[in-house]
Design an enzyme around this catalytic site. Structure first.
Site, PDB file in Angstrom:
ATOM      1  N   LYS A  82       0.843  -1.190   0.000  1.00 61.14           N
ATOM      2  CA  LYS A  82       0.000   0.000   0.000  1.00 61.14           C
ATOM      3  C   LYS A  82       0.878   1.239   0.000  1.00 61.14           C
ATOM      4  O   LYS A  82       1.851   1.317   0.766  1.00 61.14           O
ATOM      5  CB  LYS A  82      -0.912  -0.039   1.229  1.00 61.14           C
ATOM      6  CG  LYS A  82      -1.914   1.093   1.326  1.00 61.14           C
ATOM      7  CD  LYS A  82      -2.812   0.879   2.536  1.00 61.14           C
ATOM      8  CE  LYS A  82      -3.869   1.962   2.660  1.00 61.14           C
ATOM      9  NZ  LYS A  82      -4.776   1.703   3.808  1.00 61.14           N
ATOM     10  N   SER A 155      -9.574   1.166   2.976  1.00 59.45           N
ATOM     11  CA  SER A 155      -8.813   1.979   2.044  1.00 59.45           C
ATOM     12  C   SER A 155      -7.688   1.207   1.337  1.00 59.45           C
ATOM     13  O   SER A 155      -7.079   1.714   0.402  1.00 59.45           O
ATOM     14  CB  SER A 155      -8.208   3.174   2.802  1.00 59.45           C
ATOM     15  OG  SER A 155      -7.274   2.734   3.799  1.00 59.45           O
ATOM     16  N   SER A 179      -9.754  -0.913   7.249  1.00 62.66           N
ATOM     17  CA  SER A 179      -9.150  -0.767   5.920  1.00 62.66           C
ATOM     18  C   SER A 179      -8.299  -1.942   5.446  1.00 62.66           C
ATOM     19  O   SER A 179      -7.903  -1.974   4.284  1.00 62.66           O
ATOM     20  CB  SER A 179      -8.311   0.508   5.866  1.00 62.66           C
ATOM     21  OG  SER A 179      -9.140   1.642   5.963  1.00 62.66           O
TER      22      SER A 179
END
Length: 263
Positions: A82, A155, A179
């Site tokens: 990420k 996310s 997330s």
């Protein structure tokens, strides 16, 4: 084994194949890079692909394993992360135009630990802007790999989608209010939000530091344990890091759940 089939194998299986010299880290990395080139344009899981670095790290891993054997089950395994964990000399955007050209001069602790274990880096993954409520307006949303147009969760959308689509063997995501867990559920992968302080947040751009977690997203529970074994541990650079021993997360996964109580 065909390249696409190889890209869907769990880390534990890939580690065994590498240790037995049945596949090489170079061939494995090239298989993932080929798949990224073919699939990512429609999926939008990767924001940055570090092809040359990944190939160089794979060559180094192959040479080291030939001489000394693997350092860990992650040695020679291609991962992606990420785009919220800083990476030395590689853009870290947090999914925002504000940081579109930000190139850190150091690695986050979790990135350091994965490098030390011998894992290679395929690139940085899409996410909701600054890990908040909506997909990046600048970079665009990630597609759910099972059905484009459907929500991949957030996310850590790029992490969930990339693992599910066979674009990397495993990934890092972050979780402040779901997330890791939500994209793991939406994309059909394993996501682990461990106890706060179990994995260092040094070098992870904060959303809410007292609630933020970083953790692995993988195809299997064993793969999550393999990554956790490397990632866990005290880090004095993180004020929230807990100085407690790291357990053996892999050996107890023997399939016997007698006596286990879930609450």
């Amino acid at each position: 084994m065909a390249n696409d089939e190889l890209c869907y194998q769990p880390i534990g299986k890939l580690a065994d194949l590498i240790a037995r010299r049945e596949i090489s880290p170079v061939d494995l990395t090239n298989a993932y890079l080929d798949r990224i080139e073919r699939v990512n344009a429609s999926l939008n899981a990767f924001l940055t692909v570090t092809s040359e670095q990944a190939r160089q790290e794979a060559k180094l891993a192959e040479a080291e394993i030939a001489r000394h054997g693997p350092r860990s089950p992650l040695h020679g395994i291609p991962l992606a992360h990420k785009d919220i964990a800083v990476t030395k000399n590689i853009k870290t955007t947090c999914g925002s135009k504000v940081l579109e050209n930000y190139v850190p001069d150091h690695d986050a602790t979790v990135i350091e630990r994965l490098h030390t274990a011998g894992a290679s880096l395929l690139g940085k993954l899409n996410m909701h802007e600054f890990a908040m409520l909506s997909p990046s307006l600048h970079f665009g949303p990630t597609q759910n790999p099972w059905q484009h147009g459907y929500n991949p969760g957030g996310s850590s959308s790029g992490s969930g989608a990339a693992v599910a689509a066979g674009l990397c063997a495993g990934a890092l995501g972050t979780d402040t209010g779901g997330s890791i867990r939500i994209p793991a559920a939406y994309c059909g992968v394993v996501g682990l939000k461990a106890t706060h302080g179990r994995m260092s947040l040094h070098g992870v751009v904060p959303l809410a530091w007292s609630l933020d977690h970083i953790g692995p997203m993988t195809r299997t529970v064993k793969d999550a344990a393999i990554m956790l074994q490397v990632l866990a541990g005290y880090d004095p650079r993180d004020p929230g890091s807990q100085d407690v021993p790291v357990a053996d997360y892999i050996t107890p996964l023997n399939g016997d759940i007698r006596g286990l109580r879930l609450a």
